[in-house]
Scaffold this motif. Structure first.
Motif, PDB file in Angstrom:
ATOM      1  N   LEU A 122       0.860  -0.967   0.032  1.00  0.00           N
ATOM      2  CA  LEU A 122      -0.047  -0.044   0.062  1.00  0.00           C
ATOM      3  C   LEU A 122       0.983   1.140  -0.015  1.00  0.00           C
ATOM      4  CD1 LEU A 122      -2.866   0.981  -0.139  1.00  0.00           C
ATOM      5  CD2 LEU A 122      -3.201   0.575   2.080  1.00  0.00           C
ATOM      6  N   ALA A 123       2.055   1.196   0.454  1.00  0.00           N
ATOM      7  CA  ALA A 123       3.053   2.462   0.739  1.00  0.00           C
ATOM      8  C   ALA A 123       3.452   2.487  -0.839  1.00  0.00           C
ATOM      9  CB  ALA A 123       4.037   2.070   1.742  1.00  0.00           C
ATOM     10  N   ARG A 124       3.889   1.454  -1.390  1.00  0.00           N
ATOM     11  CA  ARG A 124       4.299   1.330  -2.967  1.00  0.00           C
ATOM     12  C   ARG A 124       3.366   2.194  -3.661  1.00  0.00           C
ATOM     13  NH1 ARG A 124       3.909  -0.506  -7.369  1.00  0.00           N
ATOM     14  NH2 ARG A 124       2.417  -2.172  -6.850  1.00  0.00           N
ATOM     15  N   ARG A 125       1.969   1.856  -3.516  1.00  0.00           N
ATOM     16  CA  ARG A 125       0.827   2.336  -4.319  1.00  0.00           C
ATOM     17  C   ARG A 125       0.595   3.595  -4.179  1.00  0.00           C
ATOM     18  NH1 ARG A 125      -4.240  -1.747  -4.195  1.00  0.00           N
ATOM     19  NH2 ARG A 125      -3.032  -3.577  -4.392  1.00  0.00           N
ATOM     20  N   VAL A 126       1.118   4.277  -3.176  1.00  0.00           N
ATOM     21  CA  VAL A 126       1.059   5.828  -3.086  1.00  0.00           C
ATOM     22  C   VAL A 126       2.276   6.485  -3.190  1.00  0.00           C
ATOM     23  CG1 VAL A 126      -1.213   5.581  -1.370  1.00  0.00           C
ATOM     24  CG2 VAL A 126       1.223   5.766  -0.407  1.00  0.00           C
ATOM     25  N   GLY A 127       2.982   5.754  -3.778  1.00  0.00           N
ATOM     26  CA  GLY A 127       4.585   6.509  -4.062  1.00  0.00           C
ATOM     27  C   GLY A 127       5.439   6.529  -2.902  1.00  0.00           C
ATOM     28  N   GLN A 128       5.438   5.751  -1.738  1.00  0.00           N
ATOM     29  CA  GLN A 128       6.203   5.893  -0.764  1.00  0.00           C
ATOM     30  C   GLN A 128       6.794   4.633  -0.338  1.00  0.00           C
ATOM     31  OE1 GLN A 128       7.095   8.726   0.694  1.00  0.00           O
ATOM     32  NE2 GLN A 128       6.133   9.927  -0.679  1.00  0.00           N
ATOM     33  N   PRO A 129       7.497   3.792  -1.170  1.00  0.00           N
ATOM     34  CA  PRO A 129       7.859   2.518  -0.882  1.00  0.00           C
ATOM     35  C   PRO A 129       8.358   2.217   0.513  1.00  0.00           C
ATOM     36  CG  PRO A 129       9.209   3.435  -2.414  1.00  0.00           C
ATOM     37  CD  PRO A 129       8.135   4.454  -2.177  1.00  0.00           C
ATOM     38  N   GLY A 130       9.043   2.963   1.283  1.00  0.00           N
ATOM     39  CA  GLY A 130       9.734   2.884   2.626  1.00  0.00           C
ATOM     40  C   GLY A 130       9.006   3.100   3.731  1.00  0.00           C
ATOM     41  N   ALA A 131       7.371   3.431   3.560  1.00  0.00           N
ATOM     42  CA  ALA A 131       6.679   4.020   4.557  1.00  0.00           C
ATOM     43  C   ALA A 131       5.522   2.995   5.010  1.00  0.00           C
ATOM     44  CB  ALA A 131       5.994   5.103   3.881  1.00  0.00           C
ATOM     45  N   ALA A 132       5.952   1.506   5.156  1.00  0.00           N
ATOM     46  CA  ALA A 132       4.988   0.669   5.514  1.00  0.00           C
ATOM     47  C   ALA A 132       4.629   1.014   7.043  1.00  0.00           C
ATOM     48  CB  ALA A 132       5.861  -0.609   5.738  1.00  0.00           C
ATOM     49  N   GLN A 133       5.196   1.416   7.901  1.00  0.00           N
ATOM     50  CA  GLN A 133       5.010   1.802   9.332  1.00  0.00           C
ATOM     51  C   GLN A 133       4.002   3.139   9.220  1.00  0.00           C
ATOM     52  OE1 GLN A 133       8.562   2.334  11.258  1.00  0.00           O
ATOM     53  NE2 GLN A 133       8.113   0.279  12.800  1.00  0.00           N
ATOM     54  N   ALA A 134       4.226   4.039   8.379  1.00  0.00           N
ATOM     55  CA  ALA A 134       3.319   5.072   8.336  1.00  0.00           C
ATOM     56  C   ALA A 134       1.992   4.807   7.594  1.00  0.00           C
ATOM     57  CB  ALA A 134       3.993   6.167   7.288  1.00  0.00           C
ATOM     58  N   VAL A 135       1.902   3.749   7.134  1.00  0.00           N
ATOM     59  CA  VAL A 135       0.614   3.057   6.397  1.00  0.00           C
ATOM     60  C   VAL A 135      -0.130   2.385   7.652  1.00  0.00           C
ATOM     61  CG1 VAL A 135      -0.487   1.276   5.093  1.00  0.00           C
ATOM     62  CG2 VAL A 135       0.992   2.803   3.885  1.00  0.00           C
ATOM     63  N   GLY A 136       0.564   1.960   8.548  1.00  0.00           N
ATOM     64  CA  GLY A 136      -0.192   1.243   9.870  1.00  0.00           C
ATOM     65  C   GLY A 136      -0.598   2.452  10.583  1.00  0.00           C
ATOM     66  N   VAL A 137       0.027   3.459  10.617  1.00  0.00           N
ATOM     67  CA  VAL A 137      -0.782   4.598  11.465  1.00  0.00           C
ATOM     68  C   VAL A 137      -1.760   5.392  10.758  1.00  0.00           C
ATOM     69  CG1 VAL A 137      -0.112   6.959  12.088  1.00  0.00           C
ATOM     70  CG2 VAL A 137       1.799   5.252  12.300  1.00  0.00           C
ATOM     71  N   ALA A 138      -1.740   5.315   9.570  1.00  0.00           N
ATOM     72  CA  ALA A 138      -2.932   5.713   8.516  1.00  0.00           C
ATOM     73  C   ALA A 138      -4.063   4.791   8.746  1.00  0.00           C
ATOM     74  CB  ALA A 138      -2.627   5.776   7.211  1.00  0.00           C
ATOM     75  N   MET A 139      -3.814   3.378   8.819  1.00  0.00           N
ATOM     76  CA  MET A 139      -4.712   2.384   9.134  1.00  0.00           C
ATOM     77  C   MET A 139      -5.470   2.790  10.604  1.00  0.00           C
ATOM     78  SD  MET A 139      -5.023   0.548   6.385  1.00  0.00           S
ATOM     79  CE  MET A 139      -4.529   2.251   5.555  1.00  0.00           C
ATOM     80  N   GLY A 140      -4.568   2.927  11.633  1.00  0.00           N
ATOM     81  CA  GLY A 140      -5.037   3.251  12.759  1.00  0.00           C
ATOM     82  C   GLY A 140      -5.837   4.655  13.129  1.00  0.00           C
ATOM     83  N   SER A 141      -5.606   5.415  12.170  1.00  0.00           N
ATOM     84  CA  SER A 141      -6.431   6.803  12.212  1.00  0.00           C
ATOM     85  C   SER A 141      -7.523   6.703  11.381  1.00  0.00           C
ATOM     86  CB  SER A 141      -5.504   7.816  11.807  1.00  0.00           C
ATOM     87  OG  SER A 141      -5.242   7.740  10.257  1.00  0.00           O
ATOM     88  N   ASN A 142      -7.760   5.469  10.731  1.00  0.00           N
ATOM     89  CA  ASN A 142      -9.234   5.255   9.768  1.00  0.00           C
ATOM     90  C   ASN A 142     -10.142   5.843  10.406  1.00  0.00           C
ATOM     91  OD1 ASN A 142     -10.794   5.000   7.688  1.00  0.00           O
ATOM     92  ND2 ASN A 142     -10.467   2.796   7.768  1.00  0.00           N
ATOM     93  N   PRO A 143     -10.883   7.193  10.189  1.00  0.00           N
ATOM     94  CA  PRO A 143     -12.006   7.288  10.755  1.00  0.00           C
ATOM     95  C   PRO A 143     -13.512   6.487  10.041  1.00  0.00           C
ATOM     96  CG  PRO A 143     -11.499   9.146   9.137  1.00  0.00           C
ATOM     97  CD  PRO A 143     -10.535   7.853   9.186  1.00  0.00           C
ATOM     98  N   LEU A 144     -13.232   6.017   9.469  1.00  0.00           N
ATOM     99  CA  LEU A 144     -14.543   5.093   8.342  1.00  0.00           C
ATOM    100  C   LEU A 144     -14.001   3.713   8.159  1.00  0.00           C
ATOM    101  CD1 LEU A 144     -14.660   7.833   5.872  1.00  0.00           C
ATOM    102  CD2 LEU A 144     -16.237   7.089   7.583  1.00  0.00           C
ATOM    103  N   PRO A 145     -13.689   2.950   9.382  1.00  0.00           N
ATOM    104  CA  PRO A 145     -13.260   1.830   9.178  1.00  0.00           C
ATOM    105  C   PRO A 145     -14.636   0.764   8.852  1.00  0.00           C
ATOM    106  CG  PRO A 145     -13.711   2.064  11.609  1.00  0.00           C
ATOM    107  CD  PRO A 145     -13.547   3.416  10.965  1.00  0.00           C
ATOM    108  N   VAL A 146     -14.447  -0.390   8.102  1.00  0.00           N
ATOM    109  CA  VAL A 146     -15.538  -1.174   7.352  1.00  0.00           C
ATOM    110  C   VAL A 146     -15.565  -0.435   6.033  1.00  0.00           C
ATOM    111  CG1 VAL A 146     -17.731  -2.223   7.087  1.00  0.00           C
ATOM    112  CG2 VAL A 146     -16.457  -2.030   9.495  1.00  0.00           C
ATOM    113  N   VAL A 147     -16.291   0.729   5.776  1.00  0.00           N
ATOM    114  CA  VAL A 147     -16.425   1.307   4.583  1.00  0.00           C
ATOM    115  C   VAL A 147     -15.132   1.704   3.880  1.00  0.00           C
ATOM    116  CG1 VAL A 147     -17.557   3.253   3.560  1.00  0.00           C
ATOM    117  CG2 VAL A 147     -18.649   2.217   5.500  1.00  0.00           C
ATOM    118  N   VAL A 148     -14.085   2.200   4.486  1.00  0.00           N
ATOM    119  CA  VAL A 148     -12.671   2.249   3.907  1.00  0.00           C
ATOM    120  C   VAL A 148     -12.068   0.786   4.638  1.00  0.00           C
ATOM    121  CG1 VAL A 148     -10.886   3.598   3.897  1.00  0.00           C
ATOM    122  CG2 VAL A 148     -12.958   4.783   3.740  1.00  0.00           C
TER     123      VAL A 148
END
Length: 185
Positions: A122-148
């Motif tokens: 997912l980090a690679r898809r948004v152009g930030q291939p070294g940002a796997a941990q940041a993707v984890g933070v984004a998942m934890g901040s998701n205000p719309l789980p299930v729908v997103v």
């Protein structure tokens, strides 16, 4: 289900709690779309979520009666019944910004029902291939789980990774979508 409307000038924020296969969900919407989904929305969790919405959006939440949440309720019910594979709801991204919003939008658009993606991919898809941990933070901040569908993001070694609604909830959602076997009992 709780139901009333509250409008302040141009802004309104309505909420309700609905039952689901994974427990009570608080749904909140503005005139722009669904803005929040909160797991385990009984008592203190509901009150804390409403307080946070009030603080972050600057609008007093009101129990829903205008029908603003009707489509969200219908689509979530159809999803849990196994009849809906893609949400078509308008979403209000006010509670997410920057990199997190970019990742969540890619997740919503690019990881379909019944599929999973790794944090690194997912980090690679948004152009930030070294940002796997940041993707984890984004998942934890998701205000719309299930729908997103942050439940569709897993570790590269096949582990479930984390989940704001709890790992059992993540397992249930992935089982519903056919990614994991359903529990025997």
């Amino acid at each position: 289900m709780n139901t009333r409307v509250n409008t302040y000038g141009q802004s309104s924020l309505e909420w309700t709690v609905v039952g689901s296969d994974i427990g009570p969900l608080l749904l909140a919407a503005t005139g722009h779309g669904l803005v929040s989904v909160v797991f385990h929305a009984d008592g203190p969790v509901r009150e804390r979520a409403l307080r946070q919405l009030r603080e972050r959006l600057g609008v007093e939440p009101a129990e829903s009666s205008s029908g603003l949440l009707a489509e969200a309720i219908r689509e979530l019910s159809a999803y849990f019944a196994g009849e809906l594979r893609e949400f078509g709801l308008p979403l209000d991204w006010s509670l997410s910004g920057g990199f997190n919003r970019q990742v969540l939008r890619e997740l919503a658009a690019g990881v379909p029902y019944g599929a999973v993606v790794g944090y690194g991919e997912l980090a690679r898809r948004v152009g930030q291939p070294g940002a796997a941990q940041a993707v984890g933070v984004a998942m934890g901040s998701n205000p719309l789980p299930v729908v997103v569908p942050c439940h569709r993001v897993v570790e590269s070694d096949g582990g479930l990774g984390g989940f704001g609604g709890g790992l059992e909830t993540k397992r249930q959602l992935l089982a519903l979508e056919g990614v994991l076997p359903a529990p025997l009992f």
